[in-house]
Design a protein around this motif. Structure first.
Motif, PDB file in Angstrom:
ATOM      1  N   GLU A  33     -76.380  37.243  13.858  1.00  0.00           N
ATOM      2  CA  GLU A  33     -75.364  37.079  12.821  1.00  0.00           C
ATOM      3  C   GLU A  33     -74.195  36.251  13.344  1.00  0.00           C
ATOM      4  O   GLU A  33     -73.663  35.392  12.629  1.00  0.00           O
ATOM      5  CB  GLU A  33     -74.877  38.456  12.354  1.00  0.00           C
ATOM      6  N   MET A  34     -73.806  36.482  14.596  1.00  0.00           N
ATOM      7  CA  MET A  34     -72.706  35.733  15.164  1.00  0.00           C
ATOM      8  C   MET A  34     -73.071  34.267  15.367  1.00  0.00           C
ATOM      9  O   MET A  34     -72.226  33.373  15.231  1.00  0.00           O
ATOM     10  CB  MET A  34     -72.286  36.366  16.497  1.00  0.00           C
ATOM     11  N   MET A  35     -74.336  34.017  15.676  1.00  0.00           N
ATOM     12  CA  MET A  35     -74.811  32.657  15.859  1.00  0.00           C
ATOM     13  C   MET A  35     -75.274  32.016  14.549  1.00  0.00           C
ATOM     14  O   MET A  35     -75.776  30.884  14.550  1.00  0.00           O
ATOM     15  CB  MET A  35     -75.976  32.644  16.862  1.00  0.00           C
ATOM     16  N   ARG A  36     -75.122  32.749  13.456  1.00  0.00           N
ATOM     17  CA  ARG A  36     -75.499  32.240  12.124  1.00  0.00           C
ATOM     18  C   ARG A  36     -76.965  31.803  12.093  1.00  0.00           C
ATOM     19  O   ARG A  36     -77.312  30.748  11.551  1.00  0.00           O
ATOM     20  CB  ARG A  36     -74.589  31.073  11.712  1.00  0.00           C
ATOM     21  N   TYR A  37     -77.814  32.648  12.673  1.00  0.00           N
ATOM     22  CA  TYR A  37     -79.254  32.367  12.686  1.00  0.00           C
ATOM     23  C   TYR A  37     -79.949  33.525  11.976  1.00  0.00           C
ATOM     24  O   TYR A  37     -79.918  34.659  12.423  1.00  0.00           O
ATOM     25  CB  TYR A  37     -79.758  32.231  14.119  1.00  0.00           C
ATOM     26  N   GLN A  38     -80.570  33.245  10.848  1.00  0.00           N
ATOM     27  CA  GLN A  38     -81.097  34.276   9.979  1.00  0.00           C
ATOM     28  C   GLN A  38     -82.510  34.711  10.380  1.00  0.00           C
ATOM     29  O   GLN A  38     -83.401  33.888  10.582  1.00  0.00           O
ATOM     30  CB  GLN A  38     -81.129  33.770   8.532  1.00  0.00           C
ATOM     31  N   THR A  39     -82.693  36.025  10.518  1.00  0.00           N
ATOM     32  CA  THR A  39     -84.014  36.619  10.716  1.00  0.00           C
ATOM     33  C   THR A  39     -84.127  37.809   9.760  1.00  0.00           C
ATOM     34  O   THR A  39     -83.246  38.032   8.932  1.00  0.00           O
ATOM     35  CB  THR A  39     -84.213  37.084  12.163  1.00  0.00           C
ATOM     36  N   SER A  95     -80.361  27.272  18.952  1.00  0.00           N
ATOM     37  CA  SER A  95     -80.147  27.058  20.389  1.00  0.00           C
ATOM     38  C   SER A  95     -79.243  28.128  20.981  1.00  0.00           C
ATOM     39  O   SER A  95     -79.527  28.684  22.053  1.00  0.00           O
ATOM     40  CB  SER A  95     -79.550  25.667  20.627  1.00  0.00           C
ATOM     41  N   GLY A  96     -78.156  28.449  20.310  1.00  0.00           N
ATOM     42  CA  GLY A  96     -77.256  29.478  20.810  1.00  0.00           C
ATOM     43  C   GLY A  96     -77.900  30.852  20.808  1.00  0.00           C
ATOM     44  O   GLY A  96     -77.742  31.621  21.762  1.00  0.00           O
TER      45      GLY A  96
END
Length: 520
Positions: free
Chosen positions: A198-204, A123-124
């Motif tokens: 990376e700051m939102m801890r969402y891996q791609t 979401s972030g």
């Protein structure tokens, strides 16, 4: 006779230089592909066909499925309200809707996550990316709306079509190149984004490549991930070409273009203003206010290292100038060929040059690290390699502006100069350069400002001991030291603000003139 006899030689020389630049652009692709293929099919398939890769694909796909339509909706809707309705103060709204470009996306993510840690995750990431990237759709769509001829729409209305039907049949099809181009830029940014995710801890794939590099130091598995990312970029580029189509959208014939009348919003005026206000608040006001809040706290707590801030800013400006100058010089051959010699070769060189816009910074950096470590270790972590990465990443920005600048210097003027005995270099310096100088300056500024806030390639390639604003900010924010990171964030915004003013000026000028090329 002297001018005509030397013309083929000059043309061949420019072509050779353009091919050399294109080879530099293709170098990361070649290195990454060779590195990936060196593992063999069995090893590669065992690595790629894993649940982890499928998870990265789902994460990347989900982000694109949500953010691309959202940016298209916001960008096209905002452009329509500003350019085609009686919305008050349209000039102010144009500036505000371009202002997110002055706030680097990872700075915006830092601002949000510092006060809303619960935004971490999809979401972030979707919120920040959408608010950061919708101007890439708004800008070309608004510019197209300002130059479109309204005669077709007026004719459709005179034949009994409703306003909505006339717009859908005559205006929307002609906006397709602008909308598809904006969507393409957003998609490529999503594939290349690292700081926000990376700051939102969402891996791609981009974050996974950086992690793989950290543990494997540019091994074959990192190259395999980079190859998958490049394939996704190729799919996006192919989809954009198909969706854009080949239909002619420009005005044909002479005469003065008709300006369509603005549509009265009526009862929708207040909802439209509230919607645009909400977008500007989420994209600009909240991030900037939070950055300023942390900056004030850093001053109150006396943690601002002013000497270090000035040194880091100086380093960023130095690299920005070097990258801007190098990119402009590298763009001259291709831009000259495109403006003077439209041929299969020049078109092919253009396509190769624009591949750079689809290369994430991490892929370029990974390739250059591999290349220097294996075959030119004396260049490893040198400023020359870092500047080369900037040229590869941002060359299209310079090519586009220089091509338009050379178009402002008609070939007839150059021929007249040569007929008077002035040589090729003298003609370029005395005839072409003065007319194209504004485009040179624009291209330099666009590249320099991009370099000043570049993160991923700088993170991997910066010489030991070199710190830019982006690296200093990232180091502090990665330790969750929001107060110490704030001064670097403020300085990056201050350096990026001129880009917004430049783009705002270009958008304002697009409505006052329609080039003959657009009318033919």
């Amino acid at each position: 006779m002297r001018a005509s006899s030397s013309s083929p030689t000059r043309g061949a020389g420019v072509t050779v230089l353009a091919v050399a630049v294109a080879a530099l652009i293709l170098l990361p692709l070649v290195v990454i592909a060779a590195q990936a293929m060196s593992l063999g099919w069995d090893t590669a398939s065992a690595f790629l066909f894993r649940p982890r890769i499928a998870e990265l694909l789902r994460h990347t796909g989900a982000l694109m499925v949500v953010c691309i339509p959202a940016t298209l909706l916001i960008g096209v809707g905002a452009a329509w309200l500003v350019e085609r309705t009686d919305l008050p103060l349209p000039g102010v709204w144009r500036t505000l809707l371009l202002a997110p470009l002055a706030v680097p996306a990872f700075v915006s993510a830092y601002a949000w996550i510092s006060v809303r840690p619960d935004l971490a995750g999809f979401s972030g990431a979707a919120l920040v990316a959408t608010m950061a990237y919708f101007p890439f759709v708004f800008l070309p769509t608004a510019a197209m709306l300002r130059v479109l001829d309204g005669s077709d729409e007026n004719i459709a209305r005179s034949l009994g079509a409703s306003r909505r039907t006339a717009v859908l049949r005559t205006v929307l099809p002609r906006l397709r190149p602008a909308i598809c181009g904006g969507g393409l830029i957003v998609a490529l940014h999503l594939l290349a984004e690292y700081g926000v995710l990376e700051m939102m801890r969402y891996q791609t794939f981009t974050t996974a490549i950086l992690q793989q590099y950290a543990v494997g130091f540019s091994d074959g598995q990192g190259s395999l991930l980079a190859t998958v990312l490049l394939l996704l970029c190729v799919l996006v580029l192919t989809a954009e070409v198909i969706l854009r189509g080949r239909a002619r959208v420009a005005r044909v014939g002479g005469g003065t273009p008709e300006r369509p009348e603005r549509i009265p919003l009526g009862k929708w005026m207040i909802p439209a203003i509230l919607a645009l206000t909400a977008v500007v608040a989420l994209a600009v006001v909240v991030p900037v206010a939070l950055v300023v809040k942390w900056f004030v706290a850093s001053i109150d707590q006396n943690v601002v290292a002013w000497g270090d801030l000035l040194r880091v800013t100086g380093t960023s400006l130095g690299l920005a100038v070097a990258g801007g100058v190098a990119a402009v010089l590298a763009a001259i051959p291709a831009a000259w060929l495109l403006s003077r010699r439209r041929s299969f070769v020049s078109m092919l060189l253009e396509r190769v040059t624009f591949v750079a816009s689809a290369l994430p910074g991490v892929v370029v950096a990974l390739a250059l690290v591999t290349l220097t470590v294996r075959w030119a270790d004396w260049l490893y972590q040198s400023t020359a390699v870092l500047v080369s990465a900037y040229v590869i990443l941002f060359l299209p920005r310079a090519v586009v502006t220089l091509r338009s600048g050379f178009a402002a210097a008609p070939p007839e003027l150059s021929e007249a100069s040569r007929s008077l005995g002035v040589g090729g270099r003298g003609t370029f310096a005395r005839v072409v350069l003065p007319l194209a100088l504004p485009a040179f300056l624009t291209g330099f500024v666009l590249v320099a400002l991009a370099v000043a806030t570049e993160l991923t390639a700088t993170l991997l390639l910066a010489p030991t001991g070199t710190r830019t604003l982006a690296l200093a900010f990232w180091g502090a924010s990665d330790e969750l030291d929001y107060v110490r990171a704030a001064p670097y964030a403020v300085m990056m915004i201050a350096l990026s603000a001129p880009l917004t003013l430049l783009l705002r000026r270009q958008l304002r000028g697009s409505g006052s003139r329609v080039s003959k090329k657009e009318q033919v």
